[in-house]
Design an enzyme around this catalytic site. Structure first.
Site, PDB file in Angstrom:
ATOM      1  N   ASP A  77       1.733   5.115  -3.743  1.00 15.42           N
ATOM      2  CA  ASP A  77       2.063   4.321  -2.557  1.00 15.42           C
ATOM      3  C   ASP A  77       3.447   3.686  -2.643  1.00 15.42           C
ATOM      4  O   ASP A  77       4.247   3.779  -1.712  1.00 15.42           O
ATOM      5  CB  ASP A  77       1.023   3.220  -2.330  1.00 15.42           C
ATOM      6  CG  ASP A  77      -0.274   3.783  -1.770  1.00 15.42           C
ATOM      7  OD1 ASP A  77      -0.257   4.920  -1.242  1.00 15.42           O
ATOM      8  OD2 ASP A  77      -1.311   3.103  -1.873  1.00 15.42           O
ATOM      9  N   ASP A  98      -3.822  -9.818  -1.513  1.00 20.82           N
ATOM     10  CA  ASP A  98      -2.522  -9.750  -2.177  1.00 20.82           C
ATOM     11  C   ASP A  98      -1.357  -9.831  -1.202  1.00 20.82           C
ATOM     12  O   ASP A  98      -0.332 -10.448  -1.489  1.00 20.82           O
ATOM     13  CB  ASP A  98      -2.435  -8.472  -3.023  1.00 20.82           C
ATOM     14  CG  ASP A  98      -3.351  -8.554  -4.243  1.00 20.82           C
ATOM     15  OD1 ASP A  98      -3.538  -9.673  -4.752  1.00 20.82           O
ATOM     16  OD2 ASP A  98      -3.875  -7.512  -4.668  1.00 20.82           O
TER      17      ASP A  98
END
Ligand code: ARG
Length: 398
Positions: free
Chosen positions: A13, A122
C-alpha cells in the site's frame, strides 16, 4: 513541485502510494520509515522506496524515544484501553506523527501522507497528532481516497513494476512495535472463532511452554522499570529481555472485542508479553506504596488517559495535564516486584519497597500486633451512624 513526507512501511500500500501521490497530486515524495521495534531491514526498505520513485528515503531508529517518552509514561499511568489493550499501536502513532512533522519542516515539505484507511483509529491519530503539532501542514491519506480494492492495488503495483513481496502474505492485518503486536481480519472477524495458532507470532502456545516456571525480579525507580534480576538495563533492552522470557512462557495473549473511535466494534488479537508483565508489576508496586485513596483516584485517571491515547489526543492539553499528575504520583513508586511466568500466566508473587506502606505490626495476628482493637467500636459507631439513622426513620429494609 511540492514535497510530501510519506510514512513508509515498505508494504504494497505505501509503495503504491509513492507512485499514486506523484501521479495524482504531482508531488515529490520523501519517505520516512520509523523503527519502534518493528522493522527488520531498514536498508532494504530505504532502497525499495528509492526504486519505486521517492526522491529521498529517510529511516530513523526511534526505539529509545518511543520507550522513554511514550511507553514508560503510559506504563506509569497503567494505560490499558478498556482494561485489556496495552495500546502499542496507539502509543506509536503520535511519535510517528512527531517525526513526520520534524522531517517535513527540515525538508521544506508542506504535506504529510500516510497509508491508513478510512475505517480505523490510526488515521485519526496521525491526522490529529499532526494537527496538534503543525496545524499548517496538509494531510493526505491515499488509501482513504483511492477507492481501490486489494486486487486493484496489486494490479496498480504490477503496472508500475512495484515489487510485491513473494512470501505468502499473512491472512491477517498486522501491526507491531516493541510494546505489542495486533492481528485483525480473516477468521478473526467472527468473534466466536477461537484465534488459530497462526494468528500468534511472538508467544508460545501454553502446551509448548516450559514445564518449569521462571521467576523475574523487576526493579522500578519512580514508576520506571530500571533493572532485571538486579541488573540495570536501559528501557529498550529491558523490554526486549522481558519480552523474550514472557513470550517463551506464552504470556501476553489478549483477545479483545474493542470499541474503535469511528464507531465500529472490532475483534483484535494482541500479543504483548512485555507490556503485560510490566503493567502487572507496576500495579503491584503501586498497591504497596500508595494509599487506598491515591489508588482509587489513579484508576480513574488511567481510564481517561487510556481513552485519550487511544483516541489520538496524545498531544492534547488534557493528556499533558494528566501526565503531570501521573508523574507526581510516582514519587515513591520505587522498589522491586517478583513475578512468576508459567504456562501462559504471569503472577506477581512478591513485592518490596523502602516506601512500602505495608506495616507488619498493624497487619499481623501474632503477638507483635500493635493495632488497637479497642478503637474499633467507636469508629464503627460513627461509620454506621447514617445507616442506623436511616434504618430507624425510613425502615428501608423492613
Ligand atoms: N486496534 C488497535 C488500535 O486501534 C490496533 C490497530 C492496528 N493498526 C493497524 N493498522 N493494523 O490501536
Amino acid at each position: 513541485m511540492d514535497k510530501a513526507v510519506l510514512a513508509y512501511s515498505g508494504g504494497v500500500d505505501t509503495s503504491v502510494a509513492i507512485r499514486w501521490l506523484r501521479e495524482k497530486y504531482n508531488l515529490d515524495i520523501i519517505t520516512l520509515t520509523v523503527d519502534i521495534g518493528n522493522v527488520a531491514n531498514m536498508e532494504a526498505i530505504k532502497q525499495k522506496a528509492l526504486n519505486v520513485g521517492a526522491i529521498k528515503a529517510i529511516v530513523i531508529d526511534a526505539r529509545k524515544p518511543f520507550v522513554n517518552s511514550f511507553v514508560f509514561p503510559a506504563l506509569q499511568a497503567n494505560a490499558m484501553y478498556e482494561g485489556q489493550y496495552p495500546l502499542a499501536t496507539a502509543l506509536g502513532r503520535p511519535l510517528i506523527a512527531q517525526l513526520m512533522v520534524d522531517t517535513a519542516k527540515k525538508e521544506g515539505a508542506t504535506i504529510i501522507a500516510h497509508g491508513c484507511t478510512g475505517k480505523g483509529n490510526d488515521q485519526v491519530r496521525l491526522d490529529v497528532c499532526t494537527a496538534a503539532l503543525a496545524p499548517e501542514l496538509k494531510v493526505i491519506a491515499p488509501a482513504r481516497e483511492w477507492g481501490m480494492t486489494r486486487e486493484q492495488t496489486i494490479a496498480y503495483a504490477q503496472k508500475y513494476n512495484i515489487p510485491i513481496p513473494i512470501t505468502a502474505s499473512s491472512p491477517y492485518s498486522i501491526d507491531e512495535n516493541l510494546w505489542g503486536r495486533s492481528a485483525e481480519c480473516g477468521v478473526l472477524e467472527n468473534p466466536w472463532n477461537e484465534p488459530p495458532e497462526d494468528a500468534f507470532e511472538w508467544t508460545k502456545p501454553p502446551a509448548e511452554t516450559p514445564d518449569k516456571a521462571d521467576y523475574v525480579e523487576i526493579g522500578f525507580d519512580k514508576g520506571i522499570p530500571i533493572s532485571l534480576n538486579g541488573k540495570k538495563l536501559d528501557g529498550v533492552a529491558l523490554i526486549q529481555k522481558i519480552h523474550d522470557l514472557a513470550a517463551m512462557h506464552g504470556v501476553g495473549r489478549i483477545d479483545h472485542v474493542e470499541n474503535r473511535l469511528v464507531g465500529i466494534k472490532s475483534r483484535e488479537i494482541y500479543e504483548a508479553p512485555a507490556a503485560v508483565v510490566l503493567l502487572q508489576s507496576h500495579l503491584a508496586l503501586e498497591g504497596l506504596v500508595m494509599t487506598k485513596d491515591q489508588l482509587r483516584f489513579k484508576d480513574k485517571v488511567a481510564v481517561e488517559y487510556s481513552d485519550l491515547a487511544y483516541n489520538g489526543l496524545w498531544f492534547s492539553s488534557l493528556r499533558q495535564d494528566l501526565a503531570a499528575y501521573v508523574e507526581s504520583s510516582q514519587r515513591y513508586v520505587t522498589g522491586t516486584v517478583r513475578v512468576k511466568l508459567y504456562k501462559g500466566t504471569c503472577q506477581v508473587v512478591g513485592r518490596k519497597s523502602p516506601y512500602s506502606l505495608y506495616d507488619f505490626s498493624l497487619a499481623t495476628y501474632d503477638k507483635d500486633d500493635v493495632f488497637d482493637q479497642s478503637a474499633s467500636p467507636g469508629f464503627i459507631h460513627l461509620w454506621g451512624l447514617p445507616v442506623r439513622t436511616q434504618a430507624r426513620i425510613q425502615q428501608i429494609n423492613k
